[in-house]
Design an enzyme around this catalytic site. Structure first.
Site: not given
Ligand SMILES: Cc1ncc(COP(=O)(O)O)c(C=O)c1O
Length: 392
Positions: A73-74, A152, A180, A202, A238, A326
């Protein structure tokens, strides 16, 4: 061991669905071909990636060619923001909110260091953004509006359709971090004004280290990861085949579970909140009056320190969190609760409980039995320390 824990931290990550693991396994063992190779052995692998794309598109109600697989997601958030700022001819100004995940906040702060302007919109006590402020913040040189769909930490939902409408009228690109959302509430992208949307496997019972960036087919997008022509030239490297296959299966399961299963999760969360509020004085729900995700409960307990509560709950095998996973250990308070309440106090005494489809009613009962004891113990200790300090 994992069977004994009461896992109430599904916004941090989720248990892998066994059906997902089963589908991934052949791609970690015998089906190891490089999907870009020309022979039949590789064609099977390519086909599996395309099936994952179709399943993901079904979850998002969009076209398969609008799906770009990423590493998380990041990465999806970074890619959308950086592409818009680099290639959108309108300018280099970005509008976002003060309560975004660090995967949006940090790239925006980086943009500021590189000379771009970013407007971070505040929220009210319920975690809601003021739509008039969103409208006012958009300027002729705004390249992108990036606002998360669900928070989140609190589960508070931004009024996506209304923000989308504003962006459509102002003809400005719109990205939403929907990490989320998947599997919790329906997403319908066909006909929407969302240009970019981020997901992470995940968070919906798929593997870690794989994500999605939805890129609307009319939107210009260039990844900063340059190399081969993978993902139709939109994300080089890849493919992480087994994880993409797992993401696809998780998306299929999430689509299937949006009905009855989602209702069951909401019922568990509601039963939990009712039980907590009935048994613990000085407890209240953060964002109680806002529209919220059906699985998230962020509770403020007067006269406790959330870090101490986390340690005690951990001894009882209850997994939950204070703020986002995080930021755990960073020593920073919750920027989300800080933005909602204008001080650190609420963040210092709040805990996030997030439910998922692998939770049971027994988990809720166990939590409702344990949490009041833990809070009472912490308050007793707190009173003792206060009395000792006063008499010293
Ligand atoms: C709202 C939100 N954005 C982005 C992320 C980041 O996702 P990833 O862990 O796949 O990098 C998270 C993960 O906690 C999240 O809750």
């Amino acid at each position: 061991m994992s069977r004994q824990i009461i896992y109430l931290d599904n916004n941090a990550t989720t248990q892998l669905d066994p059906a997902v693991v089963e589908e991934m396994l052949p791609f970690l063992t015998e089906l190891y071909g490089n999907p870009s190779s020309g022979y039949q052995f590789a064609a099977q692998v390519r086909k599996a990636i395309e099936l994952a794309r179709e399943r993901t598109a079904k979850l998002l109600e969009c076209e398969p060619e609008e799906i770009v697989f990423t590493s998380c997601g990041t990465e999806s958030n970074n890619a959308a923001i950086n592409s818009a700022v680099q290639f959108e001819p309108r300018g280099k100004h970005v509008v976002t909110s003060a309560v975004e995940h660090s995967a949006v906040l940090r790239p925006c702060q980086e943009l500021e260091k590189r000379g771009c302007e970013v407007t971070f919109l505040g929220v009210d006590r319920n975690g809601d953004v003021d739509l008039a402020e969103v409208e006012k913040a958009i300027r002729p040189d705004t390249a992108l509006v990036s606002m998360m769909w669900a928070n989140n930490e609190t589960g508070v939902l931004f009024p996506l359709e209304k923000i989308e409408k504003i962006c459509r009228e102002k003809r400005v690109l719109f990205h939403t971090d929907a990490v989320q959302i998947a599997g919790k509430i329906p997403i319908r992208l066909r006909g929407s004004a969302i240009n970019f949307l981020s997901l992470s496997a995940h968070k919906f019972h798929g593997p870690k280290g794989v994500g999605v960036l939805y890129v609307n087919k009319r939107s210009r997008f260039r990844s900063s990861i340059i190399g081969g022509s993978h993902e139709n030239g939109r994300r080089a490297g890849t493919e992480n085949v087994a994880s993409i296959v797992g993401l696809g299966k998780a998306a299929e399961r999430a689509t299937e579970c949006l009905g009855e299963e989602a209702k069951r999760v909401r019922a568990m969360r509601d039963r939990f909140e009712k039980g907590i509020l009935e048994t613990i004085t000085g407890a209240s729900i953060n964002g109680a009056d806002a529209d919220r995700l059906p699985n998230t409960s962020n509770v403020f307990f007067e006269r406790i320190e959330s870090q101490a509560a986390l340690m005690l709950l951990d001894r009882h095998q209850i997994c939950c969190s204070a703020g986002s996973a995080c930021r755990t250990g960073s020593g920073e308070g919750s920027h989300v609760l800080g933005a909602m309440h204008g001080s650190d106090e609420r963040g210092r005494g709040s805990l996030r409980f997030s439910f998922g489809r692998f939770n049971s009613d027994a988990d809720v009962e166990k939590a409702l039995e344990t949490i009041p004891q833990v809070i009472a113990k912490l308050r007793r200790l707190n009173s003792l320390v206060t009395a000792q300090t006063a008499s010293a």
